[in-house]
Design an enzyme around this catalytic site. Structure first.
Site, mmCIF file in Angstrom:
data_model
loop_
_atom_site.group_PDB
_atom_site.id
_atom_site.type_symbol
_atom_site.label_atom_id
_atom_site.label_comp_id
_atom_site.label_asym_id
_atom_site.label_seq_id
_atom_site.Cartn_x
_atom_site.Cartn_y
_atom_site.Cartn_z
ATOM 1 N N GLU A 1 0.837 -1.200 0.000
ATOM 2 C CA GLU A 1 0.000 0.000 0.000
ATOM 3 C C GLU A 1 0.869 1.247 0.000
ATOM 4 O O GLU A 1 1.559 1.545 0.983
ATOM 5 C CB GLU A 1 -0.931 0.018 1.217
ATOM 6 N N LYS B 1 -10.119 -14.689 16.383
ATOM 7 C CA LYS B 1 -10.030 -14.159 15.023
ATOM 8 C C LYS B 1 -11.267 -13.334 14.641
ATOM 9 O O LYS B 1 -11.630 -13.247 13.461
ATOM 10 C CB LYS B 1 -9.797 -15.283 14.012
ATOM 11 N N ASP C 1 0.274 -14.655 13.112
ATOM 12 C CA ASP C 1 -0.918 -15.257 12.514
ATOM 13 C C ASP C 1 -1.740 -14.148 11.868
ATOM 14 O O ASP C 1 -2.420 -13.378 12.538
ATOM 15 C CB ASP C 1 -1.736 -15.968 13.589
ATOM 16 N N HIS D 1 -2.167 9.655 -1.075
ATOM 17 C CA HIS D 1 -2.393 8.346 -1.673
ATOM 18 C C HIS D 1 -2.263 8.400 -3.187
ATOM 19 O O HIS D 1 -1.773 7.466 -3.801
ATOM 20 C CB HIS D 1 -3.770 7.823 -1.265
#
Length: 779
Positions: free
Chosen positions: A84, A219, A293, A383
């Site tokens: 990104e 999660k 993870d 951006h």
């Protein structure tokens, strides 16, 4: 070829290469990037199954950030794995502002990992009796945990009863491991021992149990985890001086706090769990870099961010209540990840608290920087600028002025003394075209499309100006990206197929190809092109412009006579280059031309286009037509070989009335961005699909093909010989297959998102041409 992945359960280089060969055969692609990998297969047991290769994610360095925390009291540079644009730059800017003000204070508050089994009982009374019994068995539970791991400590077991179901939230400390596997094993042992203990008590015996009843928040972002903690609970705070806010962040403390208040209100209305700005970006980037993870990014990125002013300073605080991290186990032992953990001073035993504080510190730096960008209007601009490899000064509408046009017109007209006196943009003549629209889907910040211009000038030949059109082209990769955006909402099959094959279609380098066509000096081609007054090809500005004569539609019908006229016109071009395709390709002016076998290799894409269009538009592509197209796709490997053995030439490859006009009784063809080499029948097939009509007869088709063949043969003895030696109608049948499989399938799938008014007639006519060919021998 078997559909079973080979070498299952085998962790060796030979097994990896066997899988890679299988994948190449199955997918029809070289997968050159997977040929080598820095990972040893034998070291990946427990990390991945069916290992075939590795992918690289760019790692950028953010910081340095000065820490004054419990476990971190030095200056840290963070490796952020991301694709990104602007992320690393923004985190570094925040780190610079915080460091200039004395750094960031960090502290780990607790470390917890949870697992929450659920037990089902005969009734709610049995569940309640079990709960009361369980409260007296704490020693039994701790004993079971010690049997599984010496690093895991049971903190609490919280019962939550709902009717006959009892959820047990088991809370553990897991030292330097993230702890999911530890707690799973410990909880299973607890569950097994508890059910054994009450096995003979019918009034308290569970009738069923699950190791995880979804209460743990594993999660997932959950309010329970936000309050009670899951993973490492860590906080960070900074005091940023006014001069750092104004000098580095380009705003003021007051503006920051005001923006913060507004965004908190928005978060409350949205029902956000916690409140944050951008912490998940740092969490994800550091997780990828250090072998955490990645599935835990969702919960680990939950945060509570606050800002206030204190005198002249800005005080910002961040809490990460659910940061699931570890420095031993899992992916932390992989070589790249281990190196980066070592760089951070966090590898192995004793590193988890330091790592958690580093994540919190950089997350706070990014939140501060991002909020500054939002309140100061920098967010979108940053951006746009950093999302590309370099800053591009794109053309804007005001740039189509005398200063830009003068050198182009002077060169294009061959009059170096030509002087432009005025340029006026007029109303649009027609739509920008499909490729321009597709390019704009991917990149809307630049000028593209058709712009009518009324241009006045003084010229040596006495002319005073002309009515022109500036065709400002999208880049080929933008067209490919626009199609990808269009297909991304068309389901995973089509989306994935385009991502796999779209970059090797005729759209690639379309922006350069058309300009190259207009540079050609062959009279036979120039007679077919509109008059070109100038070309601009500026790679630095990504500006590709054709100044051409304005061609109003004469409104004439596309009857047999006009179709004959168009076939004769393009036939002259076909005859000039017939059999010279290798010469054209070697010259390189067509730029990217997909290899002939690519058509067959990309069958996955063509089939996905057909299936999607048939499902969405059954009135256009019913079961019979769908099956015809899928049959053409399935048989592509055979017929494409025969097609590309035919004599080939330069073809327009988009030869239809949408790109044709009549100038002083002469056919003119524009929009050459898809030009390529192929059999001459390809252009004839497309023209007939658009003009012949769904009731065309076999005799009429034969006559059109004869008109085209005679036009091609009349150019030269070489062309006449090649035409005479070619089964012309067989070439037509094969070219029809290519048109159906590629262009018609693309039109049909695209029509599900953007209506093409011409398509129903074209589909009906194309299938009429197909039916005619099926009645012939060998059809």
């Amino acid at each position: 070829m078997s559909d079973v992945i080979p070498g299952r359960g085998q962790y060796s280089e030979e097994a990896r290469r066997q899988r890679l060969r299988w994948l190449r055969e199955r997918g029809g692609t070289a997968l050159a990037s997977l040929e080598s990998t820095g990972l040893a297969a034998r070291n990946l047991v427990g990390n991945v199954e069916n290992f075939v290769g590795s992918v690289e994610v760019p790692v950028g360095l953010a910081g340095p950030l000065l820490f004054a925390g419990d476990a971190v009291r030095d200056s840290v540079v963070a490796p952020l794995a991301t694709t990104e644009g602007a992320l690393v730059a923004s985190a570094s800017r925040g780190a610079r502002a915080l460091t200039a003000s004395g750094g960031v204070v960090t502290k780990v508050l607790s470390q917890r990992m949870t697992r929450a089994p659920v037990l089902e009982f005969d009734d709610l009374n049995a569940a309640h009796r079990f709960t009361c019994w369980l409260r007296e068995r704490r020693g039994l539970l701790e004993e079971q945990v010690r049997m599984v791991s010496r690093h895991t400590r049971l903190i609490d077991v919280e019962p939550y009863q709902i009717g006959r179901y009892l959820h047990l939230r088991c809370v553990f400390e897991t030292a330097d491991a993230a702890g999911q596997n530890m707690t799973t094993a410990a909880t299973w042992q607890i569950l097994r021992r508890l059910t054994e203990a009450v096995a003979d008590d019918a009034g308290m015996r569970p009738v069923n149990s699950l190791l995880e009843g979804n209460l743990s928040g594993d999660k997932k972002t959950a309010v329970t985890s936000l309050l009670a903690g899951r993973g490492t609970r860590v906080t960070a705070e900074c005091r940023v001086r006014r001069d750092a806010v104004t000098g580095v962040l380009k705003t003021t403390p007051e503006a920051m706090v005001k923006g913060h208040v507004a965004t908190v209100l928005g978060a409350q209305q949205a029902g956000m769990v916690g409140y944050g700005v951008n912490a998940a970006n740092i969490v994800a980037a550091l997780f990828l870099a250090t072998g955490q993870d990645v599935a835990c990014v969702h919960e680990s990125g939950a945060s509570i961010f606050s800002m206030e002013t204190d005198g002249d300073d800005l005080v910002a605080t961040l809490l990460l209540p659910n940061l699931v991290v570890g420095t031993v186990g899992g992916g932390t032992a992989l070589p790249h990840q281990r190196d980066l953990l070592t760089l951070l001073g966090c590898a192995g035993t004793g590193g988890a608290r330091r790592f958690a504080e580093i994540v919190a510190g950089f997350a706070l730096a990014l939140d501060v920087s991002t909020m500054a960008a939002v309140v100061s209007g920098q967010f979108a601009a940053a951006h746009q600028r950093l999302g590309r490899a370099r800053r591009v000064d794109w053309l804007q509408p005001g740039d189509l002025d005398a200063a830009l046009l003068q050198p182009l017109l002077a060169q294009g007209t061959g009059d170096p003394r030509l002087h432009v006196t005025r340029v006026t943009q007029g109303p649009g003549l027609r739509g920008d075209g499909i490729t321009s629209e597709l390019g704009a889907l991917a990149e809307r910040r630049k000028l593209t499309g058709l712009y009518p211009l009324s241009v006045g000038w003084h010229a040596a030949d006495g002319s005073t100006g002309a009515e022109l059109v500036a065709k400002v082209k999208s880049r080929g990769d933008e067209i490919v990206g626009g199609v990808a955006k269009l297909f991304s909402v068309c389901g995973p099959e089509l989306d994935a197929a385009w991502q796999r094959w779209g970059a090797d279609t005729v759209f690639t380098d379309a922006h350069r190809r058309e300009l190259a066509v207009y540079r050609r000096e062959e009279p036979v081609l120039k007679d077919l092109l509109p008059r070109c007054y100038g070309l601009l090809e500026d790679e630095e500005r990504e500006a590709y412009v054709i100044l051409m004569e304005r061609l109003p539609d004469d409104g004439g019908p596309w009857n047999a006579a006009r179709t004959d006229q168009a076939l004769r016109a393009v036939g002259a071009v076909h005859g000039h280059w017939l059999g010279r395709d290798q010469e054209v390709l070697a010259e390189g002016w067509l730029h990217h031309v997909p290899d002939p076998p690519q058509l067959a290799k990309a069958r996955e894409l063509w089939a996905a286009l057909v299936r999607h269009a048939a499902a969405e538009l059954p009135e256009l592509l019913g079961a019979h037509r769908r099956d015809v197209l899928l049959g053409v796709v399935e048989d592509a490997e055979r017929w494409t070989q025969e097609l590309h053995a035919m004599p080939r030439t330069l073809v327009h490859n988009d030869f239809n009335p949408r790109n044709l006009a009549v100038r002083e009784g002469r056919i003119v063809a524009y929009d050459w961005e898809l030009a390529t080499v192929g059999p001459p029948q390809r252009d004839a097939v497309e023209l007939l699909a658009f003009t012949a009509g769904p009731h065309v007869t076999a005799a009429e088709v034969d006559r059109f093909l004869d008109v085209h063949a005679r036009a091609v043969a009349s150019v030269s003895p070489r062309a006449a010989r090649l035409v005479a030696d070619t089964d012309w109608r067989r070439g037509h049948r094969l070219a029809l297959r290519e048109f159906l499989m590629t262009r018609l399938a693309l039109y049909a799938a695209g029509n599900t998102q953007r209506e093409f008014a011409f398509l129903p007639q074209v589909v009906a006519t194309a299938f009429r041409l197909w039916d005619i060919e099926q009645t012939r021998d060998g059809g």
